[in-house]
Design an enzyme around this catalytic site. Structure first.
Site, short mmCIF file in Angstrom:
data_model
loop_
_atom_site.label_atom_id
_atom_site.label_comp_id
_atom_site.label_asym_id
_atom_site.label_seq_id
_atom_site.Cartn_x
_atom_site.Cartn_y
_atom_site.Cartn_z
N ASP A 60 -12.56 -23.54 0.32
CA ASP A 60 -12.94 -22.63 1.75
C ASP A 60 -13.45 -21.81 1.65
OD1 ASP A 60 -12.25 -26.10 2.40
OD2 ASP A 60 -11.64 -25.67 4.13
N GLU B 234 -12.79 -30.63 10.53
CA GLU B 234 -12.55 -29.76 9.86
C GLU B 234 -13.21 -28.47 10.31
OE1 GLU B 234 -10.56 -31.87 5.75
OE2 GLU B 234 -12.18 -31.08 5.62
#
Ligand code: FRU
Length: 522
Positions: A51, A232
């Site tokens: 990420d 998330e």
């Protein structure tokens, strides 16, 4: 002999001293030249990345942090890697910003400029940069505990170059296993910070006066949107549509549960009053941000100056189904292009569009650009760009009158008869992507599955398609970002042809092809 050597040395030294600082750094000629290495997307110099984290703009610099494991090309104990850019395309790698410690690995999170020094962590009258992240304590996880994810902060007083962790976690775990990925922003109307946190199957909002003490405000989302996996990497921000109406956008990544399998990002549009988010989407069905399989955990930059005013996004160009096994060697994973988001309302329905940030235009190789105009394809196949398509990275755009066409196929082909195929089904309002015969795929059974997305063409006469190819990824944008589709592809040879096939009649008003040179200095 000696004199010649000295002379050469002198020239070299003199040659170097008159060069600017940037040119001084000599990169090996094979830098970023491995197979499948993106030439204009961000990748770490080496090893594993997932990420994007801590995206913040300060003093002319875009900071990009990222989930990083510096010891391997597969996921492991998470650090925050770091890079800095002035245009979101040319990046300078920085030392690792945050290392795991006694509270755990450093999972995803965000960063802000604490302009008012609410944290008291500023120095010499300069606002501190504050990173807010999740601590993931692996021993607790192994022991079967449920409270091993907490939120911590760190600060920088030197424009993000070095970071100091603040004592201990600032937000303890209330007894929920998935409690992570804080995205923090300043809420001026309430003079407080808002933390948007992903908590298993919903979002929790917290507030704080100083980034250190946090109060739970509300929860959102257990009964709406996609729930095929854990929630998330959220983001919450205000946007203004083309008529001046303001709405709040809540991005939430989920894994698994994507419409084409695995990881995906959805969003909600509604109101936020400093405490609660109210979803205004009339349907409980999820709205997907990008229909491809490879755009996950994307969030937007914090603190973009008001005079710029853009909402700028970057996502991780992979999918947890196969991220650890894609066929790259020295490094794993790339980020998407920086994209500019906009809010568009059509008959009372709001949609988030995403298209390449204007900076991307500046890396197109204009000298070698190839343009074609006024070409008709009638139940036929046409080779685009006169066969000018070369190896490496490129961008292509097509502006078409598609009013008399039912299906249009865009094919990328190579000398091995491999092909990546985009199908625009104008009658069914669908876009398909097929990478079944597009190169390497055996690393995962989840990779070469059919990929399809909803795109309401609404019998539109004009169809604008933009394709960005970069060694192992295709980013597709339809009608200025109304539809986004991001997919990885690993061909065994460079594409050397682009074909357009039409069922019915399509008129290409204008089509452009431009090679893109490496932004990595080789
Ligand atoms: C999303 C994610 C986050 C987590 C991080 C760990 O891809 O699972 O929820 O913080 O990756 O690397």
């Amino acid at each position: 002999m000696k004199t010649t050597l000295l002379l050469i040395l002198g020239i070299v030294v003199f040659g170097c001293t008159i060069k600017s600082k940037q040119e001084f750094v000599s990169l090996p000629s094979n830098y970023y030249a491995e197979s499948y290495r993106p030439q204009y997307h961000f990748t770490p110099d080496s090893m594993w990345m997932n990420d994007p984290n801590g995206m913040v703009y300060y003093d002319g610099e875009y900071h990009l942090f990222y989930q990083y494991y510096p010891d391997s090309t597969v996921w492991g104990p998470m650090h925050w890697g770091h890079a800095i850019s002035t245009d979101m395309l040319h990046w300078e790698h920085q030392p690792v910003a945050l290392y795991p410690d006694e509270y755990g690995y450093i999972f995803s999170g965000s960063a802000v400029v604490d302009w008012k020094n609410t944290s008291g962590l500023g120095k010499d009258g300069q606002p501190p940069l504050i990173a807010i992240f999740t601590y993931h304590e692996p021993e607790g996880e192994k022991a079967g505990e449920i409270d091993y994810q907490t939120q911590g902060i760190a600060y920088s007083n030197d424009k993000g170059r070095t970071w100091t962790k603040y004592d201990e976690p600032v937000l303890k775990n209330p007894g929920i296993r998935d409690f992570r990925d804080p995205k923090v922003s300043w809420y001026p109307e309430g003079q407080k910070w808002i933390m948007t946190l992903a908590v298993k199957d919903h979002i929790s909002f917290y507030s704080s006066p100083d980034l250190k003490s946090w109060k739970h405000e509300s929860d959102f989302g257990t009964d709406v949107g996609g729930h095929g996996g854990v929630w998330e990497c959220p983001d919450l921000f205000k946007m203004t549509d083309q008529n001046g109406t303001e709405k709040w956008v809540l991005l939430v990544s989920i894994n698994p549960g994507g419409p084409n399998g695995g990881s995906v990002t959805q969003y909600f549009i509604g109101e936020f009053d400093g405490s609660q988010f109210k979803n205004e989407n009339p349907s409980a069905d999820p709205i997907w941000f990008d229909w491809g399989k490879d755009n996950y955990a994307g969030v937007t930059w914090s603190d973009i100056p008001e005079e710029d005013g853009r909402r700028l996004f970057i996502g991780w160009m992979s999918n947890w189904q196969y991220a650890n096994v894609v066929p790259t060697q020295k490094w794993r994973s790339a980020m998407t292009l920086p994209r500019e988001l906009s809010l568009v309302s059509t008959d009372g329905t709001y949609q988030v569009f995403g298209k390449p940030a204007t900076e991307v235009e500046s890396i197109l190789n204009k000298e070698d650009m190839f343009k074609m105009q006024e070409v008709e394809v009638n139940n036929d196949v046409t080779l685009l760009f006169d066969g000018q398509v070369g190896g490496g990275a490129w961008a292509a755009s097509l502006f078409m009158d598609a009013s008399e066409s039912e299906v249009i196929k865009l094919k990328l082909l190579n000398a091995l008869n491999e092909e990546a195929v985009v199908t625009f089904d104008l009658a069914e309002n669908k876009v398909h992507f097929n990478r079944d015969n597009a190169g390497k795929k055996d690393f995962s059974p989840e990779f070469a599955v059919p990929i399809v997305g909803d795109c309401s063409f609404n019998n539109k006469v004009e169809l604008k398609v933009q394709v960005y190819w970069d060694e192992s990824s295709i980013e597709l944008f339809v009608n200025d970002g109304q539809f986004q589709m991001t997919n990885l592809v690993f061909p065994n040879k460079d594409w050397n042809q682009i074909e357009l096939e039409a069922k019915g009649k399509v008129k290409i008003m204008e089509a452009t092809y431009a090679p893109i040179n490496s932004v990595w200095g080789n």
